[in-house]
Design a protein around this motif. Structure first.
Motif, PDB file in Angstrom:
ATOM      1  N   MET C 119       0.413  28.068 -22.462  1.00 25.74           N
ATOM      2  CA  MET C 119      -0.763  28.074 -23.348  1.00 25.74           C
ATOM      3  C   MET C 119      -1.112  29.532 -23.640  1.00 25.74           C
ATOM      4  O   MET C 119      -1.324  30.309 -22.703  1.00 25.74           O
ATOM      5  N   ALA C 121      -3.139  32.887 -24.849  1.00 22.49           N
ATOM      6  CA  ALA C 121      -4.490  33.439 -24.959  1.00 22.49           C
ATOM      7  C   ALA C 121      -4.479  34.539 -26.006  1.00 22.49           C
ATOM      8  O   ALA C 121      -3.666  35.463 -25.943  1.00 22.49           O
ATOM      9  N   ASP C 126     -10.401  33.363 -24.610  1.00 19.95           N
ATOM     10  CA  ASP C 126      -9.237  32.562 -24.212  1.00 19.95           C
ATOM     11  C   ASP C 126      -8.808  32.912 -22.791  1.00 19.95           C
ATOM     12  O   ASP C 126      -8.488  32.040 -21.986  1.00 19.95           O
ATOM     13  N   PHE C 130      -8.540  30.249 -19.817  1.00 20.30           N
ATOM     14  CA  PHE C 130      -7.274  29.888 -19.186  1.00 20.30           C
ATOM     15  C   PHE C 130      -7.214  30.306 -17.727  1.00 20.30           C
ATOM     16  O   PHE C 130      -6.637  29.612 -16.899  1.00 20.30           O
ATOM     17  N   HIS C 133      -8.800  27.743 -15.776  1.00 18.38           N
ATOM     18  CA  HIS C 133      -7.872  26.623 -15.568  1.00 18.38           C
ATOM     19  C   HIS C 133      -6.872  26.948 -14.466  1.00 18.38           C
ATOM     20  O   HIS C 133      -6.577  26.104 -13.616  1.00 18.38           O
ATOM     21  N   ASN C 144      -0.002  26.347 -12.039  1.00 17.65           N
ATOM     22  CA  ASN C 144      -0.444  26.976 -13.283  1.00 17.65           C
ATOM     23  C   ASN C 144      -0.541  28.458 -12.976  1.00 17.65           C
ATOM     24  O   ASN C 144      -1.247  28.847 -12.041  1.00 17.65           O
ATOM     25  N   TRP C 146      -0.712  32.685 -14.365  1.00 16.77           N
ATOM     26  CA  TRP C 146      -1.065  33.569 -15.467  1.00 16.77           C
ATOM     27  C   TRP C 146       0.102  34.512 -15.745  1.00 16.77           C
ATOM     28  O   TRP C 146       0.683  35.083 -14.834  1.00 16.77           O
ATOM     29  N   ALA C 173      -1.039  31.108 -19.935  1.00 21.14           N
ATOM     30  CA  ALA C 173      -1.062  30.312 -18.706  1.00 21.14           C
ATOM     31  C   ALA C 173       0.137  29.379 -18.754  1.00 21.14           C
ATOM     32  O   ALA C 173       0.325  28.663 -19.736  1.00 21.14           O
TER      33      ALA C 173
END
Lengths: 99, 996, 416
Positions: C119, C121, C126, C130, C133, C144, C146, C173
């Motif tokens: 996903m 950013a 964002d 994220f 998350h 998940n 970064w 992410a």
């Protein structure tokens, strides 16, 4: 893209408008007197018909007015638009010729 | 130059303009007007590709956009374009083309092993295997399949070409410029209507371009076309002619998408031209004149190079001056193939035999063939072929006998009849009907303002095509309101042509072991379709998905009807009972570039800049995107990173002062007798008693009771409020207000004006704030007594009108100078000059975030996420206690919104003052909790504080306020971080610094 | 007949003449112990788990069209569990775990491919969203992580990380265990397995009414093939949920919108993973066939037309071309549209209803495919036991009354 007949401006392309959900979902006159169920009904529950739907649009890139629209959700054909504040149209007139 | 394969008649190529091109590295010659396919055929090259699954050698089957086999890559480097149809690639000098999906070469392709393994690679095989062991799918099978899949390769560098779009309106849009389309356009144009006529081919004229026999009003077909085009071109103001333009999509209310190929056919196009142009057309009336596709015959080994549709061969001969072979066998069930045969014979091709599936063929065309000395065998099927890289012979067999005869040849023509092209009609949501006599689907009921003309509506003769076209064009123009007169032409030289066959051709072999192709590109055979029905795929949509027939890049133009016929026979259902799969745009594939057109790079989204943007840029600011806005993020001095810059800016603001551009915040002017009442309804706060000249921090909820936006509001007059909103929330708040005003509270006498871009806002914050602006301000007493915290006064600054707000988001003495935006830069520069005298600084959004956090002020969208109530974030105090109603009030009483364990805003101090928590980290009650423990909350804002000399954070924690003083934990991969829960105000709790 | 390479090879010898039907085509019975309305992935899966785990085999799935004709008939097939709220994480992670062994479970290759879902950013907001998350997922045991901009490009080499993009990528992410699967295989796999256990799948059978007794409890359904009795009805009708529930006079917090998506012509592999951008509204992956599979958000108005406007497609593709500049010369092969039912908090409803014996599974919006096995599993539990499984306990209709929304859209949408 749909061609939407704004009651104020005439037919304009969909890009000039923003959809504003089901029409005639009246905010209760005295919200504090509603039950949680009645209030949730107002906030969240909708008819979502497969067929004739009365909804609102806003001509955001034009006159910026909200107005009402009768549209068949199966064919996406717009049957009628009318100004906010005017009474809810009787759907009987559309039932036969719809779609 | 293999001129021996060129006919003596030129067709429409220009023999005075020879060209050179390469295919798979080899150089060939062609002529201007050739397509890559026709030029290759003229050079004796039939092998142009390998099929997707079995890697069988393939050549062209068609002469147009329905080509399934001859997919090539054209161009080099960034202009490399895969998956183009050789039949549509217009030749230019120096064109570089390569075949696809074969290695190491087209003629020797390792992938052809798949053909040997084909019994395993039957339809749906991948659902039944590749499952064991579990890990093997991802690690082994899938990568192999992915590498084998795909056709061409993508370019490896960004596309250097640009694309454009146009919106166009017209009275009549005519799609297709064959006989029917040209006549429709002529009829409509003559009446005075504005006409757009488009055709996917490079020249207008459709099948008339390869017709050598028809005379139309005494003219030859090509003469008639030239005359028609000239007539239409002469009306250049009213008629737009668009060759190389396909209509790919038919949308609601006569909105039709077209893509024009502008430069692909040019060797050195003008750089100013777009490569493709998307036309978005709204037509009052539409005429669909899209013709028909010839249908192949489904017989064993019907896919060898040299086996093509009869009419395609005729087009190559008549239009492109190419003899596609020397000795031909023709297999047909329709009279039209006889005309093709006669034309090929006239072009010098030796015709060995015509075999006709029908029990009798006594029309004018079959008789003409016999008269020309061609042997015609009726009730005879083509049942096979031989040859590997080129067809060597045809196998024919009298129907229902076992014997097969082998006829040497190097060209097989096949014709199963004609399928009306009903794609666009279907996309328009019109209803089709099935003509059982001719086994075709044709348009029946229109639901939009359109009509079909010519072969696409089932008409079978050239005369009918003209009649349809004139009638359709007139009808369309009349419906718009023009007066259209009746037209007609006299056609001669054309014979009636009937017939047709759908389904698998009967043969004496084991049907379970031969390959009779239905969908050439996806290698779907008749037995695949039967297998699908055997396995329970009884819906045509199931058959399609299971076998992938019709899902290749030709989208089933050649295969849909045969697939349907085979499935219907296998299921013992009629064709109309089984029905067609849904038609979807695009008609043929269109480039992403055309769809994206102008919206790229700087034009991807508008950029909103404040009046001080240029100044900030010059001053070295870094910027961040907030919605569409560019906001100065921080102002680094030489050698500073963000961290250092922000610490310095924060320190300077609190010790001296700083100036900040707050122009991006939303502003709304709320005016009217009922302005205060309206504000009461839209915000939590009470407004009636707010005095003129005072400010109040307003909190706005949505009707669900959650914090939606906030901002300081000034009462400029009894009936006038200057409302501010967050930067990102401005349009949402405006829409929200208008919604309530127009539809719920229309009785209120108030109107709203968005003034976001009308006011530039310079925030001056810090102990020296007053000193800085005082010299510039006139007409306002800035003293504490006259202008207390949270007040607004009107006056002048730098000689221009100002609404001067005394307010503070930093917790220091502060002002926000509102001036008309056009003066924004000048006023900023004047304030900056004064600020410099005090050694104040410029600061950006990051510093603004830190300073407000030290004061426990929330940022909507950071401390809140659409699920927080006012009480959750410590703003219950803003709610007017005696207001009977406001948006969100009722929802606040709902059971889940009053629970005591809701997340509440608190402060956090890591036990180690140097540890900076990451925003978004989770908070739990104990150290070392097991995975799966529910979180108590999360950190919303986290910074290093210059004034506190340590890190700090804001967070929302379940029942947070009751936990003040507790130690909680933040689980991190490197070990838990212990934090103490505190009040969210870290600095100057009493607010003394505000009142200086 | 068991699906395996061995059997495939054996059948090849007899020219594949002996493959049996993958599911039966029974006539309807007069009554069943339970009826599932809607033979999509979720509905067929529910029937499967009812039979497999709850021993309820005297059940039927009624489908007004052909089975697997909704989202399992055409889909961008993204699978992930990197959601924000714990209830959502529980539901989608349950599903991911079932995906991991689904091919084996069903003896049908659903081609589950955990190729990673990234996903992107593009703004400071964002990044905050994220990272929240990432941390929330980590605490719940969901992978998940970064990535920096450079790491994102390493993971997806055709990604555009130029700083002069209108919205440059600031990081991403990544859920490595996220990925894709084959949509029709899921529906057909569940159908075959359920049918083999005795579940009757009745296609071309449209429900026209729901009959109830004097106490309001369900007694059966009126269909185009007649009345069929039952005491338990599970409505899994996606975009048509409001229509079906209306037959029992139950209003729903749903709106049905058109959702479009598209594929490119097949090309050799260039896209190793799934990439999603909420900020510039587009996501993309590449199928095993080589097609780039691309989607975005819904059209703006409610509709059952299964089509939408061209402007949705053009806006989706302009975003794709910004993110993947080499894609600009690719061609769109096909664009399709379906109907998605959307709830006010963008989270589904898997629950009992105010009507006794009537259960509903709906509101998946644009994200239902990934949840297919998990949703089916817990919904079967809900129907069989007449009470929700702990995993779907929060996904009630009541939450809209009490205010306990599970708002996945909120965090993403709000910008400061």
């Amino acid at each position: 893209m749909l061609l939407i007949p704004c009651p104020y401006c005439g037919e304009r392309p969909e890009l000039e408008f923003r959809y504003a959900g089901e029409a005639h979902v009246a905010r209760p006159a005295d919200p504090m007197k509603t039950t949680d169920e009645e209030w949730a009904e107002y906030l969240y529950f909708r008819s979502n018909p497969k067929g004739i739907h009365i909804e609102r649009w806003r001509h955001i890139s034009g006159c910026a007015r909200f107005f009402n629209c009768v549209r068949d959700t199966v064919s996406d054909k717009i049957l009628k638009t009318y100004k906010a504040g005017e009474p809810r149209v009787d759907l009987k007139q559309f039932e036969k010729g719809a779609n | 130059m293999s001129l021996h394969l060129r006919t003596t008649q030129s067709g429409r190529i220009n023999r005075s303009k020879p060209l050179t091109f390469t295919f798979d590295g080899k150089s060939y010659k062609g002529f201007h007007g050739d397509t890559l396919a026709s030029a290759l055929l003229a050079n004796g090259v039939h092998l142009m590709g390998r099929s997707f699954k079995y890697h069988r050698p393939r050549g062209v089957v068609t002469a147009g956009s329905d080509e399934p086999n001859a997919l090539v890559s054209v161009g080099v480097g960034a202009r490399h374009t895969p998956n183009l149809r050789a039949t549509q690639v217009e030749l230019y000098d120096g064109l570089v083309a390569k075949s696809q999906n074969a290695w190491p070469s087209l003629s020797f392709d390792i992938g052809s092993i798949n053909n040997v393994l084909s019994p395993l690679f039957v339809a749906g095989f991948y659902y039944k295997t590749f499952m064991w062991p579990n890990i093997a799918w991802k690690k082994l099978y899938e990568p192999i399949i992915r590498r084998a899949a795909g056709l061409g390769t993508a370019p490896t560098s960004p596309d250097p070409d640009h694309y454009s779009t146009r919106y166009a309106h017209c009275d009549v849009l005519v799609i297709g410029a064959g006989a029917a389309g040209l006549s429709a356009a002529l009829a409509a144009a003559e009446s005075g209507a504005r006409v757009i006529l488009c055709d996917e081919q490079a020249e207008l004229g459709g099948s008339l371009l390869s017709d050598l026999h028809a005379t139309i009003d005494g003219k030859s077909a090509s003469e008639w076309v030239a005359h028609a085009v000239q007539t239409l071109s002469a009306k250049s103001g009213m008629v737009t002619l668009l060759p190389r333009t396909q209509a790919f999509g038919y949308f609601a209310q006569n909105f039709v998408g077209l893509v024009e190929r502008v430069t692909d056919h040019l060797a050195s196009p003008d750089k100013k031209l777009p490569r493709d142009r998307l036309w978005q057309v709204r037509a009052k009336e539409v005429v669909i004149a899209t013709g028909a596709h010839e249908c192949p015959l489904v017989f064993p080994d019907n896919d060898r190079p040299g086996i093509m549709l009869a009419d395609a061969a005729r087009i190559f001969a008549n239009r492109y001056g190419v003899r596609p072979g020397g000795r031909a066998v023709v297999a047909t069930a329709h009279d039209s193939a006889y005309q093709a045969t006669l034309d090929l014979k006239a072009a010098g091709v030796s015709i060995e035999r015509i075999v006709d599936l029908r029990h009798e063929a006594n029309g004018a065309l079959p008789n003409a063939a016999r008269a020309a000395g061609i042997r015609v065998d009726v009730a005879t099927a083509i049942t096979g072929s031989t040859g590997s890289l080129r067809v060597k012979s045809a196998r024919v067999s009298k129907i229902n006998t076992d014997g097969e005869e082998d006829i040497p040849c190097d060209l097989i023509l096949m014709c199963g009849g004609w399928t009306p092209s009903v794609h666009l009609f279907s996309q328009s949501r019109g209803k089709l009907k099935f003509d059982a006599e001719r086994n075709v689907f044709i348009p029946d009921i229109s639901v939009q303002a359109e009509r079909s003309a010519g072969a696409c509506k089932g008409s079978e003769t050239l005369s009918d095509a003209f009649a349809d076209g004139f009638s359709a064009g007139s009808d369309a123009a009349t419906k718009v309101g023009f007066k259209a007169s009746l037209h007609s032409v006299t056609v001669s030289g054309v014979h009636e042509a009937k017939g047709g066959f759908l389904g698998a051709v009967p043969h004496p072999h084991d049907a379970g072991r031969v390959k009779a192709f239905v969908d050439f590109q996806n290698d779907v055979t008749a037995k695949d379709i039967k297998l699908a029905t055997r396995e329970g795929m009884r819906s045509i949509e199931h058959v399609k998905r299971y076998t992938t027939t019709g899902m290749a890049t030709d989208q089933g133009k050649l295969s849909n009807m045969n697939a349907l016929a085979i499935a219907s026979q296998a299921l013992d259902k009629s064709i109309p009972e089984l029905g067609l799969t849904t038609f979807r745009q695009p008609y043929t594939p269109i480039s992403f570039g055309a769809m994206a057109n102008h919206s790229r790079g700087d034009l991807f989204d508008p950029v909103r800049r404040t009046p001080t943007h240029a100044w900030a840029e010059k001053y070295g600011a870094a910027f961040e995107d907030v919605g569409l806005w560019k906001r100065a993020w921080y102002f680094p001095k030489a050698g500073e990173d963000m961290h250092k810059s922000v610490l310095r800016e924060c320190k300077t603001v609190r010790e001296t002062a700083g100036i900040f551009d707050a122009s991006t915040l939303g502003k709304i002017e709320v005016v009217g007798l009922d302005a205060a009442e309206f504000m009461n309804l839209l915000y939590t706060n009470p407004w009636s008693k707010l005095e003129v000249g005072r400010l109040r921090y307003g909190v706005m909820l949505n009707e669900a009771g959650f914090v939606m936006d906030d901002g300081v509001v000034g009462r400029i007059a009894e009936d006038r409020f200057h409302v501010t909103t967050t930067t990102g929330g401005a349009p949402r708040v405006m829409n929200h207000m208008e919604d309530y005003l127009q539809t719920e509270f229309p009785h209120l006498k108030v109107h709203l004006t968005s003034t976001t871009e009308q006011w530039a806002v310079v925030a001056v914050q810090g102990p020296k704030a007053r000193d800085i602006i005082k010299p510039l301000v006139k007409g306002i007493d800035l003293s504490n007594e006259s202008m207390p915290h949270m007040s607004v006064k009107l006056g002048k600054i730098c000689g221009v009108p100002t609404r001067l707000f005394r307010m503070s988001f930093t917790g220091e003495l502060g002002f926000e100078v509102n001036v008309p935006a056009d003066y924004g830069q000048a006023v900023w520069e004047a304030i900056w000059a004064e600020a410099q005298k005090h050694n104040a600084c410029a600061y950006g959004t990051e510093t603004m975030h830190v300073l407000r956090a030290e004061k426990g002020f929330i940022i909507v969208g950071q401390e809140t996420d659409g699920t927080m109530t006012p009480d959750d974030v410590g703003l219950a105090w803003t709610i007017g206690k005696i207001k009977p109603d406001f948006v969100g009030k009722r929802s606040l009483t709902r059971p889940d919104l009053v629970k005591s364990d809701r997340k509440q805003l608190v402060g956090l101090l890591p036990l180690d003052p140097k540890t900076l928590l990451e925003e978004g980290v989770q908070i739990v009650g104990k150290a070392n909790v097991p995975t799966g423990t529910p979180a108590l909350g999360h950190v919303t804002s986290s910074y290093e504080s210059a004034v506190l000399g340590r890190t700090f954070a804001l967070a929302v924690v379940a029942a947070g306020r009751s936990r003040i003083g507790e130690t909680l934990y933040v689980p991190m991969p490197g070990g838990d971080i212990a934090v103490k829960v505190t009040d969210p105000v870290f600095y100057d709790k009493e607010g003394a610094r505000l009142n200086g | 007949m068991r699906f395996s390479f061995l059997n495939l090879a054996k059948q090849a010898l007899s020219a594949h003449r002996n493959w049996p039907e993958q599911w039966r085509f029974p006539e309807t019975k007069a009554s069943y112990d339970a009826i599932i309305v809607g033979a999509g992935g979720h509905g067929l899966g529910t029937a499967y788990y009812l039979a497999k785990e709850h021993g309820m085999r005297n059940i039927a799935v009624l489908e007004k069209g052909w089975l697997g004709g909704g989202n399992t008939g055409r889909n961008t097939t993204i699978i992930r569990s990197n959601y924000l709220w714990e209830e959502s994480q529980g539901l989608y992670e349950h599903s991911v775990k079932l995906w991991e062994t689904l091919s084996e479970e069903l003896n049908y290759n659903v081609m589950y491919s955990p190729r990673g879902v990234m996903m992107l950013a593009h703004t400071v907001h964002d990044i905050q969203v994220f990272k929240r998350h990432v941390h929330a997922n980590r605490l719940q045991g969901i992978d998940n992580e970064w990535l920096t901009t450079e790491q994102a490009k390493e993971f997806c080499p055709i990604l555009n990380i130029e700083k002069n993009m209108r919205y440059p990528i600031l990081g991403a992410a990544l859920q490595r265990r996220g990925g894709t699967a084959r949509h029709d295989a899921v529906a057909w796999g569940y159908a075959r397995a359920a049918s083999a256990m005795g579940v009757d799948i009745i296609q071309n059978c449209e429900v026209k009414g729901i009959r109830r007794d004097a106490n309001g409890a369900v007694t059966g359904v009126e269909t185009t093939k007649g009345f069929i009795g039952t005491k338990k009805i599970g409505v899994v009708a996606a975009g048509h949920t409001s229509v079906i529930m209306q037959m029992a006079h139950v209003r729903m917090p749903l709106e049905s919108y058109p959702l479009q998506a598209l594929v490119s012509e097949p090309i050799k592999p260039i896209m190793p993973c799934v990439v999603m951008s909420n900020t510039i509204h587009a996501y993309m992956s590449q199928s095993d066939k080589g097609e780039l599979v691309i989607g975005a958000g819904t059209d703006a108005y409610t509709s059952y037309s299964q089509t939408g406007g061209l402007h949705i497609t053009t806006h989706t593709l302009d975003a794709i071309c910004e993110l993947f500049p080499v894609a600009r010369r690719m061609r769109m092969l096909r664009n399709w549209g379906g109907i998605v039912d959307v709830t006010p908090d963008r989270s589904p409803i898997l629950a009992k209803t105010p009507v006794k014996g009537l259960y509903v599974n709906c509101g998946w919006g644009t994200g239902g495919f990934k949840a297919t096995p998990g949703s089916a599993h817990v919904f079967a539990h809900t129907i069989a036991r007449d009470e929700p499984h702990p995993i779907n306990a929060g996904f009630t209709i009541e939450r809209f009354k009490t205010g306990r929304l599970i708002d996945e859209a909120a965090a993403a949408a709000v910008a400061h």
